[in-house]
Write a protein that holds these residues in place. Structure first.
Motif, PDB file in Angstrom:
ATOM      1  N   ALA A 122      14.512  19.903   7.901  1.00 29.22           N
ATOM      2  CA  ALA A 122      15.418  19.247   6.995  1.00 29.22           C
ATOM      3  C   ALA A 122      15.004  19.517   5.588  1.00 29.22           C
ATOM      4  CB  ALA A 122      15.418  17.755   7.268  1.00 29.22           C
ATOM      5  N   ASP A 123      15.995  19.823   4.770  1.00 26.32           N
ATOM      6  CA  ASP A 123      15.710  20.066   3.360  1.00 26.32           C
ATOM      7  C   ASP A 123      14.747  21.195   3.229  1.00 26.32           C
ATOM      8  OD1 ASP A 123      14.580  18.043   0.645  1.00 26.32           O
ATOM      9  OD2 ASP A 123      16.203  19.432   0.755  1.00 26.32           O
ATOM     10  N   GLY A 124      14.674  22.035   4.224  1.00 29.92           N
ATOM     11  CA  GLY A 124      13.695  23.065   4.334  1.00 29.92           C
ATOM     12  C   GLY A 124      13.649  24.005   3.188  1.00 29.92           C
ATOM     13  N   THR A 125      13.643  25.323   3.413  1.00 31.42           N
ATOM     14  CA  THR A 125      13.654  26.223   2.299  1.00 31.42           C
ATOM     15  C   THR A 125      14.409  27.447   2.649  1.00 31.42           C
ATOM     16  OG1 THR A 125      12.171  28.034   2.217  1.00 31.42           O
ATOM     17  CG2 THR A 125      11.216  25.898   2.484  1.00 31.42           C
ATOM     18  N   SER A 126      14.503  28.276   1.719  1.00 32.70           N
ATOM     19  CA  SER A 126      15.010  29.565   1.998  1.00 32.70           C
ATOM     20  C   SER A 126      14.012  30.499   1.439  1.00 32.70           C
ATOM     21  CB  SER A 126      16.332  29.771   1.339  1.00 32.70           C
ATOM     22  OG  SER A 126      16.154  30.179   0.044  1.00 32.70           O
ATOM     23  N   HIS A 339      21.847   9.965   8.302  1.00 28.04           N
ATOM     24  CA  HIS A 339      22.537  11.028   9.027  1.00 28.04           C
ATOM     25  C   HIS A 339      22.686  12.249   8.125  1.00 28.04           C
ATOM     26  CE1 HIS A 339      23.454   8.353  12.339  1.00 28.04           C
ATOM     27  NE2 HIS A 339      23.866   7.459  11.463  1.00 28.04           N
ATOM     28  N   TYR A 340      22.643  13.407   8.741  1.00 28.80           N
ATOM     29  CA  TYR A 340      22.725  14.661   7.998  1.00 28.80           C
ATOM     30  C   TYR A 340      24.172  15.062   7.747  1.00 28.80           C
ATOM     31  CZ  TYR A 340      17.805  15.146   8.924  1.00 28.80           C
ATOM     32  OH  TYR A 340      16.457  14.924   8.963  1.00 28.80           O
ATOM     33  N   HIS A 341      24.414  15.557   6.572  1.00 23.57           N
ATOM     34  CA  HIS A 341      25.700  16.171   6.286  1.00 23.57           C
ATOM     35  C   HIS A 341      25.471  17.167   5.149  1.00 23.57           C
ATOM     36  CE1 HIS A 341      26.151  13.781   2.590  1.00 23.57           C
ATOM     37  NE2 HIS A 341      25.747  12.746   3.292  1.00 23.57           N
ATOM     38  N   ARG A 342      26.481  17.882   4.827  1.00 27.88           N
ATOM     39  CA  ARG A 342      26.319  18.959   3.856  1.00 27.88           C
ATOM     40  C   ARG A 342      25.988  18.400   2.485  1.00 27.88           C
ATOM     41  NH1 ARG A 342      26.639  24.024   4.412  1.00 27.88           N
ATOM     42  NH2 ARG A 342      27.160  25.440   2.721  1.00 27.88           N
ATOM     43  N   GLN A 343      25.007  19.003   1.848  1.00 34.28           N
ATOM     44  CA  GLN A 343      24.486  18.505   0.591  1.00 34.28           C
ATOM     45  C   GLN A 343      25.070  19.271  -0.588  1.00 34.28           C
ATOM     46  OE1 GLN A 343      20.317  19.062   0.216  1.00 34.28           O
ATOM     47  NE2 GLN A 343      20.154  18.052  -1.764  1.00 34.28           N
ATOM     48  N   LEU A 344      25.242  18.562  -1.695  1.00 29.90           N
ATOM     49  CA  LEU A 344      25.624  19.237  -2.931  1.00 29.90           C
ATOM     50  C   LEU A 344      24.483  20.119  -3.400  1.00 29.90           C
ATOM     51  CD1 LEU A 344      27.230  16.295  -4.967  1.00 29.90           C
ATOM     52  CD2 LEU A 344      28.422  18.129  -3.764  1.00 29.90           C
ATOM     53  N   PRO A 345      24.784  21.239  -4.049  1.00 28.79           N
ATOM     54  CA  PRO A 345      23.706  22.025  -4.659  1.00 28.79           C
ATOM     55  C   PRO A 345      22.864  21.130  -5.565  1.00 28.79           C
ATOM     56  CG  PRO A 345      25.774  23.240  -4.736  1.00 28.79           C
ATOM     57  CD  PRO A 345      26.111  21.871  -4.235  1.00 28.79           C
ATOM     58  N   THR A 346      21.561  21.121  -5.333  1.00 31.76           N
ATOM     59  CA  THR A 346      20.661  20.215  -6.036  1.00 31.76           C
ATOM     60  C   THR A 346      19.370  20.934  -6.382  1.00 31.76           C
ATOM     61  OG1 THR A 346      21.532  18.314  -4.805  1.00 31.76           O
ATOM     62  CG2 THR A 346      19.415  18.014  -5.903  1.00 31.76           C
ATOM     63  N   ALA A 402      22.333  32.554 -11.590  1.00 29.42           N
ATOM     64  CA  ALA A 402      23.083  32.301 -12.817  1.00 29.42           C
ATOM     65  C   ALA A 402      23.914  33.514 -13.221  1.00 29.42           C
ATOM     66  CB  ALA A 402      22.131  31.927 -13.957  1.00 29.42           C
ATOM     67  N   ARG A 403      23.492  34.692 -12.778  1.00 26.33           N
ATOM     68  CA  ARG A 403      24.206  35.918 -13.141  1.00 26.33           C
ATOM     69  C   ARG A 403      25.377  36.210 -12.222  1.00 26.33           C
ATOM     70  NH1 ARG A 403      18.793  37.709 -13.802  1.00 26.33           N
ATOM     71  NH2 ARG A 403      18.880  38.752 -11.772  1.00 26.33           N
ATOM     72  N   THR A 404      25.317  35.705 -10.992  1.00 25.75           N
ATOM     73  CA  THR A 404      26.370  35.996 -10.038  1.00 25.75           C
ATOM     74  C   THR A 404      26.630  34.788  -9.162  1.00 25.75           C
ATOM     75  OG1 THR A 404      27.004  37.395  -8.156  1.00 25.75           O
ATOM     76  CG2 THR A 404      24.657  36.964  -8.444  1.00 25.75           C
ATOM     77  N   ALA A 405      27.863  34.653  -8.715  1.00 25.64           N
ATOM     78  CA  ALA A 405      28.219  33.520  -7.858  1.00 25.64           C
ATOM     79  C   ALA A 405      27.901  33.790  -6.393  1.00 25.64           C
ATOM     80  CB  ALA A 405      29.708  33.197  -8.011  1.00 25.64           C
ATOM     81  N   ARG A 406      27.408  34.968  -6.084  1.00 26.08           N
ATOM     82  CA  ARG A 406      27.112  35.299  -4.699  1.00 26.08           C
ATOM     83  C   ARG A 406      25.756  34.717  -4.292  1.00 26.08           C
ATOM     84  NH1 ARG A 406      28.721  41.624  -3.603  1.00 26.08           N
ATOM     85  NH2 ARG A 406      30.979  41.422  -3.963  1.00 26.08           N
ATOM     86  N   GLY A 407      25.655  34.279  -3.033  1.00 24.38           N
ATOM     87  CA  GLY A 407      24.374  33.851  -2.492  1.00 24.38           C
ATOM     88  C   GLY A 407      23.888  32.529  -3.033  1.00 24.38           C
ATOM     89  N   ALA A 408      24.673  31.463  -2.832  1.00 23.46           N
ATOM     90  CA  ALA A 408      24.274  30.153  -3.347  1.00 23.46           C
ATOM     91  C   ALA A 408      23.072  29.596  -2.611  1.00 23.46           C
ATOM     92  CB  ALA A 408      25.447  29.171  -3.217  1.00 23.46           C
ATOM     93  N   GLY A 409      22.794  30.081  -1.418  1.00 22.22           N
ATOM     94  CA  GLY A 409      21.687  29.561  -0.646  1.00 22.22           C
ATOM     95  C   GLY A 409      22.061  28.273   0.056  1.00 22.22           C
ATOM     96  N   SER A 410      21.054  27.469   0.367  1.00 21.47           N
ATOM     97  CA  SER A 410      21.243  26.233   1.106  1.00 21.47           C
ATOM     98  C   SER A 410      20.287  25.195   0.550  1.00 21.47           C
ATOM     99  CB  SER A 410      20.936  26.466   2.594  1.00 21.47           C
ATOM    100  OG  SER A 410      19.554  26.765   2.734  1.00 21.47           O
ATOM    101  N   SER A 411      20.284  24.034   1.161  1.00 21.56           N
ATOM    102  CA  SER A 411      19.326  23.023   0.734  1.00 21.56           C
ATOM    103  C   SER A 411      17.895  23.532   0.875  1.00 21.56           C
ATOM    104  CB  SER A 411      19.512  21.749   1.556  1.00 21.56           C
ATOM    105  OG  SER A 411      19.348  22.026   2.938  1.00 21.56           O
ATOM    106  N   ALA A 412      17.674  24.402   1.863  1.00 22.28           N
ATOM    107  CA  ALA A 412      16.362  25.012   2.024  1.00 22.28           C
ATOM    108  C   ALA A 412      16.014  25.848   0.800  1.00 22.28           C
ATOM    109  CB  ALA A 412      16.342  25.868   3.284  1.00 22.28           C
TER     110      ALA A 412
END
Length: 433
Positions: A122-126, A339-346, A402-412
């Motif tokens: 949970a909240d792991g990484t990428s 409970h888990y649900h999709r998180q806002l980019p943080t 910041a340079r591109t909108a591609r690859g936002a990642g995840s909570s990880a």
């Protein structure tokens, strides 16, 4: 009693934290000894294989992992664990009961009793390309599942490799062997409430590696006064057969919730430090944590500050030779029943006095667009360091988004970038020794 500029972050066994450790610079890795809090839900060996920590050493805390039942056989060993020690354990009156991640759910039952566990990752990484994580509850902190939620270990040690029996391989000696095979040194973390058998295993694991251990003392839970602290230390030293000069003492003050509480915690820390100076410990460090356990109530689409009361407390102590430790960018407090649900980019972005919390909901429903907008806002803010993307691996990843909108990642990913920046910032602000 000099920690030589060492930093000991208390981290959870998740992909986010391990991704940050895998991308430390050589100079940073030489000063960081991560304390990994194991839980009863999974093994860290796969994480170590995939995201090898550049530190080369891990301090492993088994405080939340129950002793296996007598007669249970770890997979691949053919040798059952010895019977549990039933001798009298050192105990203390538990004042200031808190919901500390390390102490709140500490069992009062004998060693081997079941404990609540937390879902892995949970909240792991990428980190490396293609590595993604699942999104946890808002705020990103992992939860503790209700007691009895995990599967019990068969006391007969039947040959089936269930998830529970596989986890037995993460008992101290077995894990010490596995980490040695991977070229990672293990520093066992000693807890005053652990069974004698567990402490003996810690001592053997320490001698298998660097003949070092770390005593994690939570004064609000483990000792009311110097006499109780002496009793705890004596018991740990006797069971592990280690001397104090082979043990790093970590005074863990747990949560520093507000300014008023921080003042009380500071006075407690000073009393414990006076006691600590009476023994020839290898080093002494002070840890606390101030990140809220839940960020859900914070505003979105604009950065919000959260005071780093833990760092301020350590600075006010002003004790020469006392090292710094904290809980990274997470809270010492466990979140139960979330409970888990999709998180806002943080992002949790560390500065000298505060964390700047960026939670982004704008630009519609696409996570890529929201993360891009968040990162672009951060790199143009006053908090962005003069070194920019060169400050840390995490900052480089933020600058790229910041340079591109591609690859936002995840909570990880977001925890990984935040942890990477945090470690680099801490190492720049504490004396190098």
């Amino acid at each position: 009693m000099t920690p030589n500029g060492a930093y000991r972050p208390i981290l959870r066994p998740r992909r986010g934290e391990f991704a940050a450790l895998a991308h430390l610079s050589a100079d940073e890795a030489a000063r960081v000894t991560p304390i990994i809090e194991l839980d009863a839900t999974g093994s860290i060996v796969p994480l170590v294989r995939e995201l090898r920590p550049r530190t080369g050493v891990l301090a492993i805390d088994f405080g939340n992992v129950p002793d296996p039942p007598p007669g249970t056989t770890p997979p691949g060993t053919g040798r059952p664990f010895p019977p549990l020690d039933t001798g009298r354990r050192w105990s203390s009156s538990r004042l200031d009961r808190s919901t500390s991640r390390s102490g709140a759910d500490r069992p009062s039952s004998p060693p081997g009793a079941d404990r609540p566990s937390s879902p892995p990752g949970a909240d792991g990484t990428s980190s490396p390309p293609g590595v993604d994580g699942t999104s946890p509850a808002p705020g990103g902190d992992r939860t503790v599942s209700p007691p009895g939620a995990r599967r019990a270990v068969s006391p007969t040690g039947a040959g089936r490799q269930t998830p529970a029996t596989e986890r037995l391989a993460d008992q101290p000696l077995a894990l010490a062997e596995r980490l040695a095979e991977l070229g990672i040194a293990m520093v066992p973390v000693l807890r005053p409430y652990e069974s004698n058998r567990r402490l003996v295993a810690h001592g053997l694991a320490a001698r298998m590696h660097r003949r070092r251990a770390l005593l994690r003392l939570q004064p609000h839970l483990d000792a009311d006064n110097p006499a109780q602290a002496d009793a705890a230390a004596d018991r740990v030293l006797a069971a592990t057969a280690l001397g104090p000069d082979e043990i790093d003492l970590l005074i863990d003050l747990a949560e520093t919730a507000c300014v008023t509480h921080a003042e009380e915690v500071e006075e407690r820390a000073r009393r414990v430090l006076r006691w600590a100076h009476g023994m020839p410990w290898r080093s002494v460090s002070v840890a606390s944590g101030a990140m809220p356990p839940n960020l859900d109530d914070l505003p979105t689409d604009r950065p919000v500050t959260v005071g780093r009361l833990d760092a301020r407390l350590w600075a006010r102590l002003g004790e020469p030779g006392v090292g710094y430790a904290d809980y990274g960018v997470t809270s010492p407090v466990r979140r139960i029943g979330v409970h888990y649900h999709r998180q806002l980019p943080t992002l949790r972005y560390t500065t000298e006095q505060d964390w700047w919390i960026y939670r982004w909901a704008r630009r519609g429903g696409r996570s890529d667009d929201r993360c891009h907008d968040l990162c672009r806002t951060l790199v143009t803010s006053a908090q962005w360091p003069s070194a920019g993307a060169r400050f840390s691996w995490g900052d480089a990843e933020i600058a790229r988004r910041a340079r591109t909108a591609r690859g936002a990642g995840s909570s990880a990913s977001w925890i990984a970038w935040s942890t990477s920046h945090h470690i680099s910032h801490v190492l720049r602000t504490i004396p190098a020794g």
